[in-house]
Design an enzyme around this catalytic site. Sequence first.
Site, mmCIF file in Angstrom:
data_model
loop_
_atom_site.group_PDB
_atom_site.id
_atom_site.type_symbol
_atom_site.label_atom_id
_atom_site.label_comp_id
_atom_site.label_asym_id
_atom_site.label_seq_id
_atom_site.Cartn_x
_atom_site.Cartn_y
_atom_site.Cartn_z
ATOM 1 N N HIS A 19 2.600 86.647 6.169
ATOM 2 C CA HIS A 19 2.882 87.138 7.624
ATOM 3 C C HIS A 19 4.519 87.352 7.649
ATOM 4 O O HIS A 19 5.401 86.640 6.645
ATOM 5 C CB HIS A 19 2.319 86.316 8.634
ATOM 6 N N HIS A 22 6.865 83.936 6.805
ATOM 7 C CA HIS A 22 7.030 83.682 5.290
ATOM 8 C C HIS A 22 8.091 84.822 4.748
ATOM 9 O O HIS A 22 9.004 84.503 3.980
ATOM 10 C CB HIS A 22 5.889 83.978 4.426
ATOM 11 N N CYS A 133 -6.069 64.852 7.540
ATOM 12 C CA CYS A 133 -6.167 66.027 7.995
ATOM 13 C C CYS A 133 -6.221 67.074 6.868
ATOM 14 O O CYS A 133 -5.076 67.109 6.123
ATOM 15 C CB CYS A 133 -5.451 66.650 9.090
ATOM 16 N N CYS A 136 -3.458 69.706 7.102
ATOM 17 C CA CYS A 136 -2.264 69.583 6.807
ATOM 18 C C CYS A 136 -1.816 69.063 5.492
ATOM 19 O O CYS A 136 -0.888 69.139 4.854
ATOM 20 C CB CYS A 136 -1.717 68.635 7.496
ATOM 21 N N CYS A 150 -6.062 66.562 15.189
ATOM 22 C CA CYS A 150 -5.052 66.921 14.694
ATOM 23 C C CYS A 150 -4.221 68.117 15.500
ATOM 24 O O CYS A 150 -4.676 68.920 15.980
ATOM 25 C CB CYS A 150 -4.859 67.506 13.245
ATOM 26 N N HIS A 153 -3.868 71.558 13.884
ATOM 27 C CA HIS A 153 -5.032 72.274 13.428
ATOM 28 C C HIS A 153 -6.257 72.008 14.191
ATOM 29 O O HIS A 153 -7.482 72.457 14.119
ATOM 30 C CB HIS A 153 -5.836 71.883 11.981
ATOM 31 N N LYS A 303 3.920 81.805 20.357
ATOM 32 C CA LYS A 303 3.581 81.222 19.057
ATOM 33 C C LYS A 303 2.945 82.025 18.039
ATOM 34 O O LYS A 303 1.673 82.527 18.525
ATOM 35 C CB LYS A 303 3.213 79.583 19.237
HETATM 36 N N1 MSP Z 1 3.470 75.201 0.709
HETATM 37 C C1 MSP Z 1 4.345 74.442 1.452
HETATM 38 C C2 MSP Z 1 5.586 74.546 1.384
HETATM 39 C C3 MSP Z 1 5.875 73.944 -0.119
HETATM 40 S S1 MSP Z 1 7.430 74.097 -0.721
HETATM 41 C C4 MSP Z 1 7.527 72.820 -1.924
HETATM 42 C C5 MSP Z 1 4.252 75.451 3.137
HETATM 43 N N2 MSP Z 1 3.681 76.546 2.909
HETATM 44 S S2 MSP Z 1 3.698 77.731 4.032
HETATM 45 O O1 MSP Z 1 3.010 79.018 3.797
HETATM 46 O O2 MSP Z 1 3.104 76.947 5.223
HETATM 47 O O3 MSP Z 1 5.176 78.023 4.445
HETATM 48 C C6 MSP Z 1 5.994 77.698 5.340
HETATM 49 C C7 MSP Z 1 7.225 78.231 5.735
HETATM 50 O O4 MSP Z 1 7.216 79.491 5.833
HETATM 51 C C8 MSP Z 1 8.028 77.739 6.598
HETATM 52 O O5 MSP Z 1 8.953 76.562 6.232
HETATM 53 C C9 MSP Z 1 9.168 78.942 6.747
HETATM 54 O O6 MSP Z 1 9.927 79.093 5.414
HETATM 55 C C10 MSP Z 1 8.072 79.839 6.633
HETATM 56 N N3 MSP Z 1 7.780 80.218 8.165
HETATM 57 C C11 MSP Z 1 6.264 80.298 8.362
HETATM 58 N N4 MSP Z 1 6.083 80.552 9.793
HETATM 59 C C12 MSP Z 1 7.263 80.714 10.301
HETATM 60 C C13 MSP Z 1 8.034 80.926 11.682
HETATM 61 N N5 MSP Z 1 7.206 81.226 12.658
HETATM 62 N N6 MSP Z 1 9.174 80.816 11.749
HETATM 63 C C14 MSP Z 1 10.093 80.677 10.870
HETATM 64 N N7 MSP Z 1 9.641 80.290 9.527
HETATM 65 C C15 MSP Z 1 8.299 80.458 9.079
HETATM 66 O O7 MSP Z 1 4.628 74.849 3.879
#
Ligand code: MSP
Length: 637
Positions: A19, A22, A133, A136, A150, A153, A303
């Site tokens: 999304h 990412h 959880c 998480c 949680c 979630h 959000k």
């Molecule tokens: N797999 C773990 C990370 C492991 S790294 C060793 C993880 N993955 S995740 O798919 O949840 O990705 C989280 C990351 O996605 C956030 O840290 C950020 O980089 C990005 N983001 C996801 N949603 C976001 C927003 N709404 N705003 C900004 N960044 C976003 O956690």
Amino acid sequence: MPKPFYITTPIYYVNDKPHIGHAYTTISADMISRFHKLAGRDTFFLTGTDEHGNKVAEAAAKANLSEIEFCDKTVATFQNAWNNLTIENDYFIRTTSDRHKKAVWKILDAMREAKTDDGEDVVYSDYYEGLYCTGCEKFITEKELVDGLCPDHKVKPELLKEKNYFFRLTSFLPKIKELIESDELEILPEERKREVLGLIGQDLNDFSLSRERVKWGVPLSFDKSQVAYVWVDALSNYISAIGYGDDDESFKKWWTNGEVVHLMAKDILKFHCLFWPAMLLAAGEKLPKTLFLHGFFTVDGEKMSKSLGNMIDPNEVVENFGADGTRYLLLTQFPFGVDGDVQAKRFITQYNSDLANDLGNLVSRVVKMVLSNFDGKLPQPKKEIDGLEELLKATEEMPNAAYTHVKHFQLSKAIEEAMGLVKTTNKFFNDKAPWKLGKEGKFDEMGGILYACCEVIRIVSIVLSPIMPTKMREIRAIFNLDDSSLNLDQANTFFVLEPGITLNFNDSIFPRLSEKDLAKKEDTKSTEDDNLIDFDQFGKVELKVAEVLEAEKVEGADRLLKLQIAIGDDKRQIIAGVAEFYPPEKIKGMKIAVVANLKPAKIRGVESHGMLLAAKKGKKLTLMTVDGDIPSGAKIS
Ligand code: MSP
């Protein structure tokens, strides 16, 4: 010579589709990496996927796939999205790869051999009981629960007790605190640094390195009953990807001797700012130089969440605004590092104002004037033009100012530098009104103005290339420039373009978009989507086994059969268009598949309550039948 530069994004969970959250981190890292490359710095950019853990195993089971089949499928959706966004990563790490597993074993072994300053084993075995959880992938404390659930979630965590190997995090905290305070381990922005230091001040526990209950993971080399804790597994990607345990030379170059920067949002601060440095200290490896935690954003004030259904697919944004438009829009929404709101509703206005009007129009106006007044040949420069000196000065300062912002992670500011110069140049062009000079026969001065504007455009095309690589290549092609002159040195030099070269210009670079254009794209998309149903819709269809008790032809309708069927105890009549293929005597007694929950309808005036399933191609038709001991009434799933 600056050190080699190594930048990473988090590796994304594969139980989710990509999304724009990412995409935001990945585009930002791509911009930073491309900028350093532009400046001639040896740079390596890593992204990838986090594929282990219960969540993935559950999602795979739900999709009726093996874990690895499921991972392969979702990993491809991430890779496609990054291709669509022209992300230029140097490697894509998957935690299911052999290369990665080897590195996890190596770091676990190194940590297992390590002792704390007090001579204790860093890794020890113990029992752990706690609330876990699965959403998480972590144990959570009572304090963190909201109404027993949680907070992220909204599910009740499970109480788990299991044997684990523990990592003595607590012994490393004083050292980590010192390193963070002295900025030897740089946590940016400052607010995040304070947050980590605040965390260290709280009661933190050791964390467990392994899981007994999780099956989908990297098994420990020293205890096969356990797999590595998903965060230990995931964090190791940053070193596995560049050769830890596999390619010493590469590892030394990028990790030991490089400048390492991890980029992420603040949601995964604790793991990166505490667990990861502690793991590296224990394993005797260097720490990264910087962890930059950008803000978490909302979309149009809300959000983003699966349950609200407002997760934006980056591919859709690309369909509307192109890869470059999407990259530009995301990077300029709010300053990098703070929380903000992505104003998707305003994308079209911003696109038209910044890209179509400011940048796109500057290019077309200037180039078209060269085409119509100078036969398409770049005119001679002219230094003595009122106001040119100021423009030259602003142009001279822009590339380095932008690069300095990038080095300080001020990405939107870097873009503002270039776009600011575009505005200044538009103003210069308007003030000088070269079209009037043409009419007055002052071609010398008119040519000088156009030459200067072309030079600014060339320089802007270099500086904005890390943000909009494809469009900037198109702009450069107007001046017959290829990637061999795409570097910061060239951006720092004026009067580069050879007077007399022929400009190639066909079409405007950023055509204006209208709401109608976007709606058209939406329409085509929704007809495509209309063919797709989701699990819930499919789940509503009841397919059952029915036995054909009686069959006869429908009078006056050659192709129809009237069938009396039994779905368990439920006896019904259905009308089916299979008479050409199945005479009544053949179909009688067969066990067939039917849709059992269709509303009754009249076909040729005869009531039909249900529908049978058949495969048909051209002149062939075969009923879907059930053989063996399956009784009528059995559910088909
Ligand atoms: N797999 C773990 C990370 C492991 S790294 C060793 C993880 N993955 S995740 O798919 O949840 O990705 C989280 C990351 O996605 C956030 O840290 C950020 O980089 C990005 N983001 C996801 N949603 C976001 C927003 N709404 N705003 C900004 N960044 C976003 O956690």
